[in-house]
Enzyme design. Sequence first.
Site, PDB file in Angstrom:
ATOM      1  CE  LYS A  22      14.388 101.792  39.599  1.00 50.80           C
ATOM      2  NZ  LYS A  22      13.379 103.255  38.418  1.00 50.80           N
ATOM      3  NE  ARG A  92       9.481 102.673  40.657  1.00 47.71           N
ATOM      4  CZ  ARG A  92       9.811 102.631  41.737  1.00 47.71           C
ATOM      5  NH1 ARG A  92       9.265 101.374  41.698  1.00 47.71           N
ATOM      6  NH2 ARG A  92      10.648 103.222  41.673  1.00 47.71           N
ATOM      7  N   GLY A 101      18.570 108.809  38.563  1.00 46.70           N
ATOM      8  CA  GLY A 101      18.247 109.688  37.638  1.00 46.70           C
ATOM      9  C   GLY A 101      18.872 110.370  36.177  1.00 46.70           C
ATOM     10  CG  MET A 103      17.304 105.602  31.547  1.00 45.72           C
ATOM     11  SD  MET A 103      17.935 104.157  30.840  1.00 45.72           S
ATOM     12  CE  MET A 103      17.680 103.418  32.619  1.00 45.72           C
ATOM     13  NE  ARG A 336      19.035 102.871  44.260  1.00 45.73           N
ATOM     14  CZ  ARG A 336      18.783 104.173  43.598  1.00 45.73           C
ATOM     15  NH1 ARG A 336      18.751 104.160  41.875  1.00 45.73           N
ATOM     16  NH2 ARG A 336      18.406 105.512  43.963  1.00 45.73           N
ATOM     17  CG  HIS A 454      54.908 114.415  31.530  1.00 40.12           C
ATOM     18  ND1 HIS A 454      55.539 115.877  32.317  1.00 40.12           N
ATOM     19  CD2 HIS A 454      56.332 113.337  31.575  1.00 40.12           C
ATOM     20  CE1 HIS A 454      56.709 115.361  32.841  1.00 40.12           C
ATOM     21  NE2 HIS A 454      57.155 114.275  32.343  1.00 40.12           N
ATOM     22  NE  ARG A 560      57.900 105.390  34.646  1.00 37.30           N
ATOM     23  CZ  ARG A 560      56.741 105.412  36.023  1.00 37.30           C
ATOM     24  NH1 ARG A 560      57.340 106.080  36.896  1.00 37.30           N
ATOM     25  NH2 ARG A 560      55.396 105.022  36.464  1.00 37.30           N
ATOM     26  NE  ARG A 616      61.086 102.009  31.660  1.00 34.98           N
ATOM     27  CZ  ARG A 616      60.244 102.502  31.693  1.00 34.98           C
ATOM     28  NH1 ARG A 616      59.335 101.887  31.172  1.00 34.98           N
ATOM     29  NH2 ARG A 616      60.211 103.495  31.924  1.00 34.98           N
ATOM     30  CD  GLU A 743      57.490  98.686  26.911  1.00 39.28           C
ATOM     31  OE1 GLU A 743      57.144  99.242  27.381  1.00 39.28           O
ATOM     32  OE2 GLU A 743      58.779  98.647  26.625  1.00 39.28           O
ATOM     33  CB  SER A 762      57.542  93.441  33.940  1.00 41.51           C
ATOM     34  OG  SER A 762      56.186  94.867  34.536  1.00 41.51           O
ATOM     35  N   GLY A 764      54.288  95.605  29.823  1.00 43.56           N
ATOM     36  CA  GLY A 764      54.077  97.604  29.849  1.00 43.56           C
ATOM     37  C   GLY A 764      52.592  97.717  29.321  1.00 43.56           C
ATOM     38  CB  THR A 765      49.065  97.102  29.854  1.00 42.71           C
ATOM     39  OG1 THR A 765      49.245  97.651  31.335  1.00 42.71           O
ATOM     40  CG2 THR A 765      49.371  95.190  29.829  1.00 42.71           C
ATOM     41  CG  ASN A 766      51.566 102.734  30.594  1.00 45.79           C
ATOM     42  OD1 ASN A 766      50.326 101.940  30.978  1.00 45.79           O
ATOM     43  ND2 ASN A 766      51.455 104.097  30.897  1.00 45.79           N
ATOM     44  CG  ASP A 767      54.691 101.954  25.614  1.00 40.01           C
ATOM     45  OD1 ASP A 767      54.581 102.379  24.405  1.00 40.01           O
ATOM     46  OD2 ASP A 767      56.083 102.099  25.763  1.00 40.01           O
ATOM     47  CB  CYS A 829      54.950  97.520  35.320  1.00 33.45           C
ATOM     48  SG  CYS A 829      56.051  97.717  33.660  1.00 33.45           S
ATOM     49  CE1 TYR A 849      55.337  93.186  38.894  1.00 39.64           C
ATOM     50  CE2 TYR A 849      56.129  90.818  39.209  1.00 39.64           C
ATOM     51  CZ  TYR A 849      56.049  91.596  38.859  1.00 39.64           C
ATOM     52  OH  TYR A 849      57.058  92.667  37.466  1.00 39.64           O
TER      53      TYR A 849
HETATM   54  P1  ADP Z   1      14.115 107.018  39.698  1.00 42.05           P
HETATM   55  O1  ADP Z   1      14.925 105.649  38.741  1.00 42.05           O
HETATM   56  O2  ADP Z   1      14.373 108.027  39.454  1.00 42.05           O
HETATM   57  O3  ADP Z   1      14.694 106.875  41.019  1.00 42.05           O
HETATM   58  P2  ADP Z   1      12.184 105.425  40.262  1.00 42.05           P
HETATM   59  O4  ADP Z   1      11.632 104.915  39.357  1.00 42.05           O
HETATM   60  O5  ADP Z   1      12.708 104.847  41.071  1.00 42.05           O
HETATM   61  O6  ADP Z   1      12.722 106.295  38.963  1.00 42.05           O
HETATM   62  O7  ADP Z   1      11.040 105.837  40.823  1.00 42.05           O
HETATM   63  C1  ADP Z   1      10.999 107.468  40.436  1.00 42.05           C
HETATM   64  C2  ADP Z   1       9.578 108.185  41.933  1.00 42.05           C
HETATM   65  O8  ADP Z   1       8.431 107.745  41.965  1.00 42.05           O
HETATM   66  C3  ADP Z   1      10.131 107.683  43.307  1.00 42.05           C
HETATM   67  O9  ADP Z   1      10.092 108.702  44.484  1.00 42.05           O
HETATM   68  C4  ADP Z   1       9.589 106.212  42.755  1.00 42.05           C
HETATM   69  O10 ADP Z   1       9.718 106.034  45.007  1.00 42.05           O
HETATM   70  C5  ADP Z   1       7.939 106.458  42.615  1.00 42.05           C
HETATM   71  N1  ADP Z   1       7.344 105.576  42.514  1.00 42.05           N
HETATM   72  C6  ADP Z   1       7.794 104.373  41.319  1.00 42.05           C
HETATM   73  N2  ADP Z   1       6.700 104.164  41.072  1.00 42.05           N
HETATM   74  C7  ADP Z   1       5.392 104.500  41.877  1.00 42.05           C
HETATM   75  C8  ADP Z   1       4.460 103.658  42.075  1.00 42.05           C
HETATM   76  N3  ADP Z   1       3.937 102.529  41.561  1.00 42.05           N
HETATM   77  N4  ADP Z   1       3.299 103.846  43.229  1.00 42.05           N
HETATM   78  C9  ADP Z   1       4.427 105.222  43.817  1.00 42.05           C
HETATM   79  N5  ADP Z   1       5.071 105.610  43.340  1.00 42.05           N
HETATM   80  C10 ADP Z   1       6.189 105.189  42.467  1.00 42.05           C
HETATM   81 MG    MG Z   2      14.046 105.471  42.302  1.00 48.06          MG
HETATM   82 MG    MG Z   3      57.579 101.131  27.618  1.00 51.31          MG
END
Ligand code: ADP
Ligand code: MG
Ligand code: MG
Length: 882
Positions: A22, A92, A101, A103, A336, A454, A560, A616, A743, A762, A764-767, A829, A849
């Site tokens: 962000k 933020r 969502g 944090m 993003r 299995h 196998r 094998r 392996e 080859s 055998g990364t499971n074992d 493998c 490969y």
């Molecule tokens: P999340 O990662 O959960 O989307 P954000 O940090 O992006 O959290 O913010 C949550 C909401 O708050 C988003 O809708 C964002 O646009 C809004 N928001 C964050 N900072 C500001 C700001 N400075 N002014 C207005 N709205 C904001």
């Molecule tokens: Mg956001």
């Molecule tokens: Mg094996």
Amino acid sequence: MKKYVYMFAEGNAGMKNLLGGKGSNLAEMTRLGLPVPQGFTITTEACNEYYDAGGVLTAEMEEQIFKSMAEMEILTGKVFGDLKNPLLVSVRSGARASMPGMMDTVLNLGLNDEVVEVLAKETGNPRFAYDSYRRFITMFGDVVMEIDKEHFDAAMDEIKERSGALSDNDLDSDDMKEITKTFLKIYEEIQGEPFPQDPKEQLISSITAVFRSWNNFRAVYYRRMHNIPGSWGTAVNVQEMVYGNLGETSGTGVAFSRNPATGENKLYGEYLMNAQGEDVVAGIRTPVPISHLHEQMPEIYNEFQNIADRLEHHYGDMQDLEFTIEKGKLFILQTRSGKRTAMAALQVAVDMVAEGIAGKEEALSRIDPNSLDALLHPAFKPEALAKADVIATGLPASPGAAAGEIAFTAEEAFAAHEAGKKVLLVRTETSPEDIQGMNVSEGILTSRGGMTSHAAVVARGMGTPCITGSTASQIDEKTKTLTIKGKAYTSGDWISIDGTTGNVYAGQIETQPAEISDNFATIMQWSDDIRQLGIRTNADTPTDAEKARELGAEGIGLCRTEHMFFGEDRIFAFRQMIVARNEVDRRKALAKILPVQQDDFENIYRSMDGLPVTIRLLDPPLHEFLPTNEKEIIELAAELAMTHEALKGIITELHETNPMLGHRGCRLAISYPEIAEMQTEAILRAAIVVKREGVKVFPEIMVPLVSEVKELTFLKKVILDTAERIFKDAGERVEFEVGTMIEIPRACITADAIAKEADFFSFGTNDLTQMGYGLSRDDAGQILTAYYKEGIFEFDPTSHIDRDGVGVLMEMATGKARKTKPQMHLGICGEHGGDPVSIEFCHLLGFDYVSCSPFRVPIARLSAAQAEIAYPNKDKKILVGS
Ligand code: ADP
Ligand code: MG
Ligand code: MG
């Protein structure tokens, strides 16, 4: 002094590791001159030091934060906590990888009992001022003080009801004032102290809370699912508030620059007028489609469209944007790369290259290889699914949707299939004996076992949808009942499962087959043009081999042979072989198996037509081929014309305390060389037969579980002697190779010696992973739970090649092998051969490969291309330990 804080104008998109996704994108947009509210970012390093310091901000950090606040005041002309022109900010979170969502965010920070009055007067909009304050109290209470939001929501609902308001928008300034007063009271009651009035204190405790939220339960869980290390930390962004709740010319929304479900090149999103922040996603009011903004505020809409286009061009990818309109002025609050479905991912990649927005390499890098899986398997028809209820859940062990009539045993499944029915195999767990029943089933549901049980491993190999570990599904195989939430289902009842989500449904939900689109073919072609790694498949049957070729496999990396023995026409002879007490009897039984096995190989060669086929030799311990329950033992004894005691004696004799480290792999063929002789004969006779038909063949005979070069020396002689005998007999030769699986850790350490005897390795990364860690995947469940809890592991260490340990062994073996034989071919493998990050590692090691199950072949093709794009051959360097 270390720099912990960067103004937006000081950062850029390349600083993601330090500033988070962000923060670095806010900086980049600021640099581009887009309308972004001013602010600064506190680095991920500060987060880590915050934890090192025992959960406090250091004096240096605080100093830099307040210095940056002072800069913001100059930039905005507003003053934090001022009683004339107050600056409010948002705090933020924002980690390196997007964790939507997971944090926390606090908005409208800087408000207190006095500032709110100033804001009301200044804007002439007391409703707005109190709306902002009550939001701030809620978020601060929730995020910083961990007061359950319910308390505030309940009070809000009460006032809404009392004033007859249907939505938040119907509340007037008096209501908002009252709500604010109530909230302050609730806060004080629960906290035992009044709401903090000092903006500086509000700021510091909010920043601290965001750092703390990096380790909240859902964030840790999300990281485990997505393999994000805890050591990355989160950044914190402090940003000037812009107000979407200033009336009917203000609003807020989120939009994708293209449709994230289909990839269509058209803005896709929603907005709400007179609203703030999370209202759009929180579902408090129903948001309006973004297309509507075109009519409501055409200029803003066009400006937004232009910015979205510009950002797409700038980043070369589809964007997911947050915006706010304050009194008719547009602000961008976040951008993003947008998450998208697999179908959209392909469409966007192909379109962006055609539009000249991204190059092929860039476009390829944006596609999540794992998402391709969803395109290759059948899915439920959306209309039908909408009407269905989830009755139980389990682990999404093998993707795809399936519906069928319940069968409780492999035999029952097979019989029902023969009778033309669609079958869904339901078992507590599966075993190798169930292979035939599993093979004819549309889907598999087990109540026990994990992602590597299995059932899970075999189902993924077959491309059959499978759910494992559905603990809510009580299965009684004796009485043939499946009980879920008190309701009983029995043989012939329909159920449906979605192996992509892990959902179980009652009844028959219609499915639709996967369609391989033109876009898919285009993306695969681009990948093939770029990648350096070859892609082979793990296939045991001609059907699997053909499927894999269709999906682009360039050979078989692991065939196998043991699954071939479970067929009805051969298990008997195989069991005769096992219970034989002397070589003569054993050879007699083996002679019966020879033609069927030869036949299998012929068909596999035909379907691979000239591509290499690695076969094998027999690998699993013999006891796996004998029954365990008394009834079956009695039956088998009768069939084998031996006494019950004698057969039990043999079963007891074969019992091992630790089968994983027991009599299996090359050890079997060393005890009974006639097994290796028979298998070699089948492999080479089949090769001669198809060669005479004009099919090109190139068999590679692979000896499993070698830890000491002399094992290979011994078996190589058996194989080569047998080959000479057969070639003489047939009057014809075929070219073939003899190599080994690597392996066991000791094989890596002595790889230079082993390489003298081997034409290929080859891995055998499971074992190798299990033995590298000394941890059995089948028994890891409980151990991992404790390890996650203590933070010893953050995620299942067997899910990707462990570069710090197992990877070092592989690097060592690779180096030693290439020293002995520079041109020796190397591959993998294990199941990691279909895992994108493990494939990248194989690319870095310079393997020839990777080999994976048929349905992961396209994933491997794209991953191999991405690895080459990220680490071009010319500067390939081994990244062990990184
Ligand atoms: P999340 O990662 O959960 O989307 P954000 O940090 O992006 O959290 O913010 C949550 C909401 O708050 C988003 O809708 C964002 O646009 C809004 N928001 C964050 N900072 C500001 C700001 N400075 N002014 C207005 N709205 C904001
Ligand atoms: Mg956001
Ligand atoms: Mg094996």
